[in-house]
Design a protein around this motif. Structure first.
Motif, PDB file in Angstrom:
ATOM      1  N   SER A  62       0.800  -1.224   0.000  1.00 59.29           N
ATOM      2  CA  SER A  62       0.000   0.000   0.000  1.00 59.29           C
ATOM      3  C   SER A  62       0.838   1.280   0.000  1.00 59.29           C
ATOM      4  O   SER A  62       0.284   2.375  -0.071  1.00 59.29           O
ATOM      5  CB  SER A  62      -0.933   0.027   1.225  1.00 59.29           C
ATOM      6  OG  SER A  62      -1.898  -0.989   1.134  1.00 59.29           O
ATOM      7  N   LEU A  63       2.159   1.161   0.127  1.00 57.33           N
ATOM      8  CA  LEU A  63       3.026   2.330   0.228  1.00 57.33           C
ATOM      9  C   LEU A  63       3.546   2.701  -1.158  1.00 57.33           C
ATOM     10  O   LEU A  63       4.087   1.858  -1.872  1.00 57.33           O
ATOM     11  CB  LEU A  63       4.184   2.046   1.177  1.00 57.33           C
ATOM     12  CG  LEU A  63       5.027   3.233   1.642  1.00 57.33           C
ATOM     13  CD1 LEU A  63       4.160   4.251   2.374  1.00 57.33           C
ATOM     14  CD2 LEU A  63       6.153   2.755   2.554  1.00 57.33           C
ATOM     15  N   PHE A  64       3.380   3.974  -1.506  1.00 57.04           N
ATOM     16  CA  PHE A  64       3.741   4.438  -2.844  1.00 57.04           C
ATOM     17  C   PHE A  64       4.674   5.642  -2.781  1.00 57.04           C
ATOM     18  O   PHE A  64       4.720   6.364  -1.778  1.00 57.04           O
ATOM     19  CB  PHE A  64       2.485   4.826  -3.634  1.00 57.04           C
ATOM     20  CG  PHE A  64       1.581   3.668  -3.954  1.00 57.04           C
ATOM     21  CD1 PHE A  64       1.679   3.004  -5.152  1.00 57.04           C
ATOM     22  CD2 PHE A  64       0.632   3.239  -3.032  1.00 57.04           C
ATOM     23  CE1 PHE A  64       0.858   1.926  -5.450  1.00 57.04           C
ATOM     24  CE2 PHE A  64      -0.192   2.172  -3.306  1.00 57.04           C
ATOM     25  CZ  PHE A  64      -0.089   1.516  -4.530  1.00 57.04           C
ATOM     26  N   VAL A  65       5.399   5.848  -3.884  1.00 56.47           N
ATOM     27  CA  VAL A  65       6.259   7.021  -4.038  1.00 56.47           C
ATOM     28  C   VAL A  65       5.800   7.800  -5.260  1.00 56.47           C
ATOM     29  O   VAL A  65       5.576   7.211  -6.325  1.00 56.47           O
ATOM     30  CB  VAL A  65       7.745   6.626  -4.224  1.00 56.47           C
ATOM     31  CG1 VAL A  65       8.583   7.826  -4.668  1.00 56.47           C
ATOM     32  CG2 VAL A  65       8.319   6.062  -2.934  1.00 56.47           C
ATOM     33  N   LYS A  66       5.649   9.104  -5.092  1.00 57.79           N
ATOM     34  CA  LYS A  66       5.373   9.989  -6.220  1.00 57.79           C
ATOM     35  C   LYS A  66       6.621  10.832  -6.436  1.00 57.79           C
ATOM     36  O   LYS A  66       7.089  11.511  -5.519  1.00 57.79           O
ATOM     37  CB  LYS A  66       4.161  10.880  -5.930  1.00 57.79           C
ATOM     38  CG  LYS A  66       3.770  11.776  -7.107  1.00 57.79           C
ATOM     39  CD  LYS A  66       2.536  12.612  -6.769  1.00 57.79           C
ATOM     40  CE  LYS A  66       1.306  11.725  -6.657  1.00 57.79           C
ATOM     41  NZ  LYS A  66       0.082  12.542  -6.443  1.00 57.79           N
ATOM     42  N   ILE A  67       7.186  10.771  -7.642  1.00 63.63           N
ATOM     43  CA  ILE A  67       8.453  11.452  -7.890  1.00 63.63           C
ATOM     44  C   ILE A  67       8.279  12.961  -7.845  1.00 63.63           C
ATOM     45  O   ILE A  67       7.197  13.496  -8.103  1.00 63.63           O
ATOM     46  CB  ILE A  67       9.068  11.021  -9.234  1.00 63.63           C
ATOM     47  CG1 ILE A  67       8.180  11.466 -10.394  1.00 63.63           C
ATOM     48  CG2 ILE A  67       9.273   9.509  -9.278  1.00 63.63           C
ATOM     49  CD1 ILE A  67       8.820  11.222 -11.762  1.00 63.63           C
ATOM     50  N   PHE A 102       0.568   6.276   1.851  1.00 57.72           N
ATOM     51  CA  PHE A 102      -0.245   5.072   1.792  1.00 57.72           C
ATOM     52  C   PHE A 102      -1.479   5.364   0.943  1.00 57.72           C
ATOM     53  O   PHE A 102      -2.065   6.440   1.037  1.00 57.72           O
ATOM     54  CB  PHE A 102      -0.689   4.640   3.192  1.00 57.72           C
ATOM     55  CG  PHE A 102       0.394   3.990   3.990  1.00 57.72           C
ATOM     56  CD1 PHE A 102       0.754   2.678   3.754  1.00 57.72           C
ATOM     57  CD2 PHE A 102       1.077   4.697   4.963  1.00 57.72           C
ATOM     58  CE1 PHE A 102       1.765   2.080   4.476  1.00 57.72           C
ATOM     59  CE2 PHE A 102       2.089   4.115   5.695  1.00 57.72           C
ATOM     60  CZ  PHE A 102       2.438   2.798   5.453  1.00 57.72           C
ATOM     61  N   LYS A 103      -1.840   4.411   0.138  1.00 62.59           N
ATOM     62  CA  LYS A 103      -3.018   4.582  -0.701  1.00 62.59           C
ATOM     63  C   LYS A 103      -4.225   4.874   0.182  1.00 62.59           C
ATOM     64  O   LYS A 103      -4.472   4.174   1.164  1.00 62.59           O
ATOM     65  CB  LYS A 103      -3.264   3.325  -1.528  1.00 62.59           C
ATOM     66  CG  LYS A 103      -4.295   3.522  -2.639  1.00 62.59           C
ATOM     67  CD  LYS A 103      -4.243   2.407  -3.653  1.00 62.59           C
ATOM     68  CE  LYS A 103      -5.183   2.690  -4.811  1.00 62.59           C
ATOM     69  NZ  LYS A 103      -5.112   1.638  -5.855  1.00 62.59           N
ATOM     70  N   ASP A 104      -4.958   5.921  -0.162  1.00 61.97           N
ATOM     71  CA  ASP A 104      -6.054   6.356   0.704  1.00 61.97           C
ATOM     72  C   ASP A 104      -7.432   5.983   0.179  1.00 61.97           C
ATOM     73  O   ASP A 104      -8.447   6.462   0.686  1.00 61.97           O
ATOM     74  CB  ASP A 104      -5.989   7.870   0.938  1.00 61.97           C
ATOM     75  CG  ASP A 104      -6.040   8.673  -0.359  1.00 61.97           C
ATOM     76  OD1 ASP A 104      -6.218   8.049  -1.436  1.00 61.97           O
ATOM     77  OD2 ASP A 104      -5.885   9.900  -0.305  1.00 61.97           O
ATOM     78  N   SER A 105      -7.488   5.115  -0.826  1.00 63.14           N
ATOM     79  CA  SER A 105      -8.793   4.643  -1.295  1.00 63.14           C
ATOM     80  C   SER A 105      -8.622   3.320  -2.027  1.00 63.14           C
ATOM     81  O   SER A 105      -7.605   3.074  -2.669  1.00 63.14           O
ATOM     82  CB  SER A 105      -9.447   5.668  -2.237  1.00 63.14           C
ATOM     83  OG  SER A 105      -8.671   5.822  -3.424  1.00 63.14           O
ATOM     84  N   TRP A 106      -9.649   2.458  -1.898  1.00 63.47           N
ATOM     85  CA  TRP A 106      -9.678   1.182  -2.597  1.00 63.47           C
ATOM     86  C   TRP A 106     -11.019   1.075  -3.313  1.00 63.47           C
ATOM     87  O   TRP A 106     -11.973   1.786  -3.001  1.00 63.47           O
ATOM     88  CB  TRP A 106      -9.553   0.013  -1.624  1.00 63.47           C
ATOM     89  CG  TRP A 106      -8.261  -0.128  -0.904  1.00 63.47           C
ATOM     90  CD1 TRP A 106      -8.055  -0.050   0.439  1.00 63.47           C
ATOM     91  CD2 TRP A 106      -6.965  -0.389  -1.458  1.00 63.47           C
ATOM     92  NE1 TRP A 106      -6.726  -0.239   0.748  1.00 63.47           N
ATOM     93  CE2 TRP A 106      -6.047  -0.453  -0.395  1.00 63.47           C
ATOM     94  CE3 TRP A 106      -6.497  -0.579  -2.762  1.00 63.47           C
ATOM     95  CZ2 TRP A 106      -4.677  -0.703  -0.598  1.00 63.47           C
ATOM     96  CZ3 TRP A 106      -5.145  -0.826  -2.957  1.00 63.47           C
ATOM     97  CH2 TRP A 106      -4.256  -0.888  -1.882  1.00 63.47           C
ATOM     98  N   THR A 107     -11.073   0.159  -4.275  1.00 63.34           N
ATOM     99  CA  THR A 107     -12.362  -0.123  -4.903  1.00 63.34           C
ATOM    100  C   THR A 107     -13.333  -0.670  -3.863  1.00 63.34           C
ATOM    101  O   THR A 107     -14.514  -0.375  -3.857  1.00 63.34           O
ATOM    102  CB  THR A 107     -12.196  -1.135  -6.050  1.00 63.34           C
ATOM    103  OG1 THR A 107     -11.260  -0.611  -7.004  1.00 63.34           O
ATOM    104  CG2 THR A 107     -13.522  -1.393  -6.744  1.00 63.34           C
TER     105      THR A 107
END
Length: 246
Positions: free
Chosen positions: A62-67, A78-83
């Motif tokens: 769930s952990l992401f990096v935005k350049i 952390f992703k703040d929404s799921w389907t």
């Protein structure tokens, strides 16, 4: 979310830096911030694996990096929404910040349907936890259906009814909310060789569960940035100098 932004006033002044053309400086800054963010993600995942109690694959992914760009900082989030389901950004808050947890969706359904008091919290019995220490979403839906507290979705409400199909599922017969031997909670009826019995599924507590901070997300990120800033800047600076046109 952690934002990592490097500005010119943070750069160590040197003769080599002064020789670097201004058009290359933004690239050095964004590259440094992005590489630091990638280090932060790697470090955070290491701590998560060590400190979280049996984290699921979903949590670890769930952990992401935005350049970083010239106008925006790099981000680690952390992703703040799921389907469907609850996003990690929500359910990890207590491990990051500590303190009492708010009511979960399951508890809000019990409260809104008058099955649990507003000041109570539903604590799961150990016998309903999966290998990750969680109560499956499917089981919670079955319980809410049996109690007549299922949420309505797209005009359909999944509560148990008197229909033959619903009776075959047996949710209404299996689950009830009440007090048994002085303990309030959600209970399951079980048929045994010795007759009918009940066992607790959730026990109602009178106060909110309080969590200690076991995953200091922001402190970890800050320490990683401080420890690696110089090395990442030198690497980004060297790359810029190597590709700079004379």
């Amino acid at each position: 979310m952690v934002k990592i932004k490097i500005t010119p006033d943070m750069l160590p002044v040197s003769e080599a830096l002064l020789e670097l053309e201004k058009k290359h400086i933004p690239h050095v800054l964004t590259l440094t911030a992005t590489r630091l963010a990638q280090r932060v993600k790697k470090g955070e995942l290491t701590v998560m694996a060590q400190r979280l109690d049996r984290p699921t694959r979903t949590t670890m992914n769930s952990l992401f990096v935005k350049i970083a760009t010239k106008s925006k900082p790099a981000e680690v989030y952390f992703k703040d929404s799921w389907t469907s389901g609850i996003p990690a950004d929500t359910y990890l808050q207590q491990t990051v910040r500590g303190g009492p947890r708010p009511h979960k969706r399951f508890e809000k359904s019990l409260i809104s349907n008058g099955l649990m008091r507003a000041g109570q919290y539903a604590i799961p019995s150990p016998n309903v936890l999966d290998r990750h220490g969680n109560v499956s979403r499917g089981l919670m839906n079955k319980i809410l259906s049996g109690l007549g507290a299922a949420e309505s979705r797209r005009g359909y409400k999944a509560n148990a009814t008197g229909s033959k199909r619903s009776q075959r599922k047996g949710n209404a017969r299996s689950y009830f909310s009440g007090v048994v031997d002085g303990t309030a909670g959600v209970w399951e009826r079980k048929e045994t060789a010795f007759g009918d019995a009940v066992r607790p599924v959730f026990v109602f507590s009178r106060s909110a569960p309080v969590y200690r901070t076991i995953f200091p997300f922001f402190k970890i990120a800050n320490n990683i940035c401080k420890a690696n800033y110089s090395a990442e800047f030198r690497g980004a600076f060297a790359d810029a100098m190597a590709t700079a046109k004379p």
